[in-house]
Scaffold this motif. Structure first.
Motif, PDB file in Angstrom:
ATOM      1  N   TYR A 135       0.805  -1.017  -0.137  1.00 54.52           N
ATOM      2  CA  TYR A 135       0.037  -0.237   0.096  1.00 54.52           C
ATOM      3  C   TYR A 135       0.968   1.257   0.072  1.00 54.52           C
ATOM      4  CZ  TYR A 135      -3.084   3.659   1.746  1.00 54.52           C
ATOM      5  OH  TYR A 135      -3.889   4.959   1.656  1.00 54.52           O
ATOM      6  N   LYS A 136       1.913   1.320   0.822  1.00 54.96           N
ATOM      7  CA  LYS A 136       2.685   2.305   0.784  1.00 54.96           C
ATOM      8  C   LYS A 136       3.227   2.656  -0.587  1.00 54.96           C
ATOM      9  CE  LYS A 136       7.254   3.801   3.105  1.00 54.96           C
ATOM     10  NZ  LYS A 136       8.498   3.308   3.715  1.00 54.96           N
ATOM     11  N   GLN A 137       3.810   1.705  -1.277  1.00 49.71           N
ATOM     12  CA  GLN A 137       4.599   1.745  -2.404  1.00 49.71           C
ATOM     13  C   GLN A 137       3.615   2.351  -3.502  1.00 49.71           C
ATOM     14  OE1 GLN A 137       7.976   0.982  -3.463  1.00 49.71           O
ATOM     15  NE2 GLN A 137       7.142   2.327  -5.087  1.00 49.71           N
ATOM     16  N   SER A 138       2.295   1.808  -3.427  1.00 45.78           N
ATOM     17  CA  SER A 138       1.197   2.142  -4.284  1.00 45.78           C
ATOM     18  C   SER A 138       0.853   3.613  -4.040  1.00 45.78           C
ATOM     19  CB  SER A 138      -0.004   1.460  -3.974  1.00 45.78           C
ATOM     20  OG  SER A 138      -1.084   1.957  -4.711  1.00 45.78           O
ATOM     21  N   LEU A 139       0.794   4.134  -2.918  1.00 47.01           N
ATOM     22  CA  LEU A 139       0.480   5.553  -2.449  1.00 47.01           C
ATOM     23  C   LEU A 139       1.624   6.203  -2.905  1.00 47.01           C
ATOM     24  CD1 LEU A 139      -1.356   7.452  -1.076  1.00 47.01           C
ATOM     25  CD2 LEU A 139       0.130   7.039   0.928  1.00 47.01           C
ATOM     26  N   ILE A 140       2.911   6.026  -2.836  1.00 48.44           N
ATOM     27  CA  ILE A 140       4.024   6.832  -3.303  1.00 48.44           C
ATOM     28  C   ILE A 140       3.888   7.053  -4.894  1.00 48.44           C
ATOM     29  CG2 ILE A 140       6.456   6.928  -3.598  1.00 48.44           C
ATOM     30  CD1 ILE A 140       6.740   5.568  -0.911  1.00 48.44           C
ATOM     31  N   THR A 141       3.615   5.921  -5.603  1.00 51.12           N
ATOM     32  CA  THR A 141       3.704   5.924  -6.959  1.00 51.12           C
ATOM     33  C   THR A 141       2.562   6.741  -7.419  1.00 51.12           C
ATOM     34  OG1 THR A 141       4.610   3.379  -7.225  1.00 51.12           O
ATOM     35  CG2 THR A 141       3.424   4.445  -8.939  1.00 51.12           C
ATOM     36  N   GLU A 142       1.210   6.703  -6.792  1.00 48.11           N
ATOM     37  CA  GLU A 142       0.126   7.264  -7.275  1.00 48.11           C
ATOM     38  C   GLU A 142       0.494   9.091  -7.229  1.00 48.11           C
ATOM     39  OE1 GLU A 142      -3.394   5.893  -5.572  1.00 48.11           O
ATOM     40  OE2 GLU A 142      -3.290   4.122  -6.564  1.00 48.11           O
ATOM     41  N   VAL A 143       1.136   9.225  -5.826  1.00 52.10           N
ATOM     42  CA  VAL A 143       1.424  10.923  -5.726  1.00 52.10           C
ATOM     43  C   VAL A 143       2.321  11.251  -6.741  1.00 52.10           C
ATOM     44  CG1 VAL A 143       2.211  12.404  -4.092  1.00 52.10           C
ATOM     45  CG2 VAL A 143       0.751  10.582  -3.378  1.00 52.10           C
ATOM     46  N   VAL A 144       3.412  10.523  -6.994  1.00 52.85           N
ATOM     47  CA  VAL A 144       4.573  11.051  -7.751  1.00 52.85           C
ATOM     48  C   VAL A 144       4.204  11.122  -9.144  1.00 52.85           C
ATOM     49  CG1 VAL A 144       6.415  10.651  -6.003  1.00 52.85           C
ATOM     50  CG2 VAL A 144       5.870   9.015  -7.734  1.00 52.85           C
ATOM     51  N   THR A 145       3.226  10.380  -9.475  1.00 50.49           N
ATOM     52  CA  THR A 145       3.012  10.279 -11.050  1.00 50.49           C
ATOM     53  C   THR A 145       1.546  11.269 -11.460  1.00 50.49           C
ATOM     54  OG1 THR A 145       1.664   8.182 -10.469  1.00 50.49           O
ATOM     55  CG2 THR A 145       3.980   7.795 -11.353  1.00 50.49           C
ATOM     56  N   GLY A 146       1.124  11.895 -10.169  1.00 53.91           N
ATOM     57  CA  GLY A 146       0.167  12.731 -10.424  1.00 53.91           C
ATOM     58  C   GLY A 146      -1.352  11.982 -10.543  1.00 53.91           C
ATOM     59  N   LYS A 147      -1.452  10.686 -10.244  1.00 57.43           N
ATOM     60  CA  LYS A 147      -2.725   9.940 -10.320  1.00 57.43           C
ATOM     61  C   LYS A 147      -3.485  10.218  -9.120  1.00 57.43           C
ATOM     62  CE  LYS A 147      -0.672   6.133 -13.031  1.00 57.43           C
ATOM     63  NZ  LYS A 147      -0.313   4.690 -13.131  1.00 57.43           N
ATOM     64  N   ARG A 148      -2.951  10.671  -8.043  1.00 59.91           N
ATOM     65  CA  ARG A 148      -3.828  10.942  -6.820  1.00 59.91           C
ATOM     66  C   ARG A 148      -3.221  12.431  -6.582  1.00 59.91           C
ATOM     67  NH1 ARG A 148      -5.277   8.178  -1.615  1.00 59.91           N
ATOM     68  NH2 ARG A 148      -4.771   6.516  -2.696  1.00 59.91           N
ATOM     69  N   LYS A 149      -4.565  13.051  -6.430  1.00 55.35           N
ATOM     70  CA  LYS A 149      -4.550  14.577  -6.138  1.00 55.35           C
ATOM     71  C   LYS A 149      -4.416  14.847  -4.806  1.00 55.35           C
ATOM     72  CE  LYS A 149      -7.473  18.721  -6.594  1.00 55.35           C
ATOM     73  NZ  LYS A 149      -8.966  19.257  -6.835  1.00 55.35           N
ATOM     74  N   VAL A 150      -3.307  15.766  -4.567  1.00 57.89           N
ATOM     75  CA  VAL A 150      -2.629  16.142  -3.407  1.00 57.89           C
ATOM     76  C   VAL A 150      -3.241  17.630  -2.913  1.00 57.89           C
ATOM     77  CG1 VAL A 150      -0.583  16.488  -1.825  1.00 57.89           C
ATOM     78  CG2 VAL A 150      -0.651  14.841  -3.677  1.00 57.89           C
ATOM     79  N   CYS A 151      -3.812  17.723  -1.821  1.00 61.05           N
ATOM     80  CA  CYS A 151      -4.440  19.048  -1.777  1.00 61.05           C
ATOM     81  C   CYS A 151      -3.269  19.717  -0.676  1.00 61.05           C
ATOM     82  CB  CYS A 151      -5.764  19.144  -0.804  1.00 61.05           C
ATOM     83  SG  CYS A 151      -6.927  18.294  -1.709  1.00 61.05           S
TER      84      CYS A 151
END
Length: 243
Positions: free
Chosen positions: A227-243
């Motif tokens: 889950y940690k690796q998935s979360l990092i990947t999504e954030v740094v590739t822009g797939k997860r919006k960071v507020c």
């Protein structure tokens, strides 16, 4: 979870150590074993070198490359095939041709000892009906069953007493290597056969509980890491919006 795993492994070893060196009767009369890392043992137990309970001298394995995947040939067991719980990994299967394997075939109850490298001292109890042989970095011990049950020897090698013995061998040498000559001179406690069987049953039951808890904790760690690796990947590739 990782601290919990370490604690469970420590408790498991502690339970095994007490059972194989002190027995299961808390009221039994004790005596000094004469061996520092074993301490006191029940007064009616023997303390002898491993060679005294073996059918023959310990035997080194085959010095052959692991190249074949032929399932009709004997499985070629290497130290890397053995899991932490003493099981064979199905995904690392290799075999050895019959003519090369014939002098190194295993019988049910044989105990294999690793002789060098990072896994030196690691052991494996062969308790399968498959046809198998073993590689050169392993050494085979075959017990005289009237003197020692193979399962008892295997559990002893999972104990803190065995760990202390290994460390004492390493102190005397700059290279972490334990050959057949050293293994055969290792002292260990020998209960009566009936006591050995009782201890084996007790330790097997306890180990199932510990192994189940350890396995669940390891699975939880793996999920969290994923889950940690998935979360990092999504954030740094822009797939997860960071507020």
């Amino acid at each position: 979870q990782q601290k919990r795993i370490a604690l469970l492994q420590e408790l498991k070893q502690s339970v095994i150590t007490y059972a194989v060196t002190k027995g299961l009767n808390p009221n039994v009369e004790m005596k000094d074993s004469g061996v520092e890392w074993i301490g006191e043992v029940p007064s009616h137990w023997e303390v002898v070198s491993l060679k005294r309970v073996l059918k023959a001298k310990m035997q080194y394995g085959a010095n052959e490359p692991a190249e074949s995947d032929d399932i009709s040939c004997p499985r070629y067991i290497r130290i890397t095939d053995i899991t932490a719980n003493g099981e064979l990994r199905p995904e690392t299967f290799k075999s050895l041709e019959e003519d090369k394997a014939k002098d190194y075939l295993l019988e049910k109850g044989d105990v294999l000892f690793a002789r060098s490298g990072a896994t030196v001292g690691k052991t494996f109890l062969f308790n399968s009906d498959i046809k198998a042989c073993y590689a050169g970095y392993l050494i085979k011990a075959s017990c005289i069953r009237k003197r020692m049950r193979p399962e008892f020897l295997y559990y002893y090698t999972q104990s803190g007493a065995y760990e202390c013995w290994k460390n004492s061998v390493f102190i005397q040498s700059t290279i972490q290597n334990i050959g057949a000559d050293k293994y055969q001179m290792m002292y260990l406690p020998i209960p009566t056969i009936s006591e050995q069987e009782t201890i084996i049953g007790y330790v097997r039951k306890k180990c199932r509980v510990f192994d189940s808890s350890i396995s669940k904790a390891q699975h939880q760690v793996a999920l969290l890491q994923e889950y940690k690796q998935s979360l990092i990947t999504e954030v740094v590739t822009g797939k997860r919006k960071v507020c």
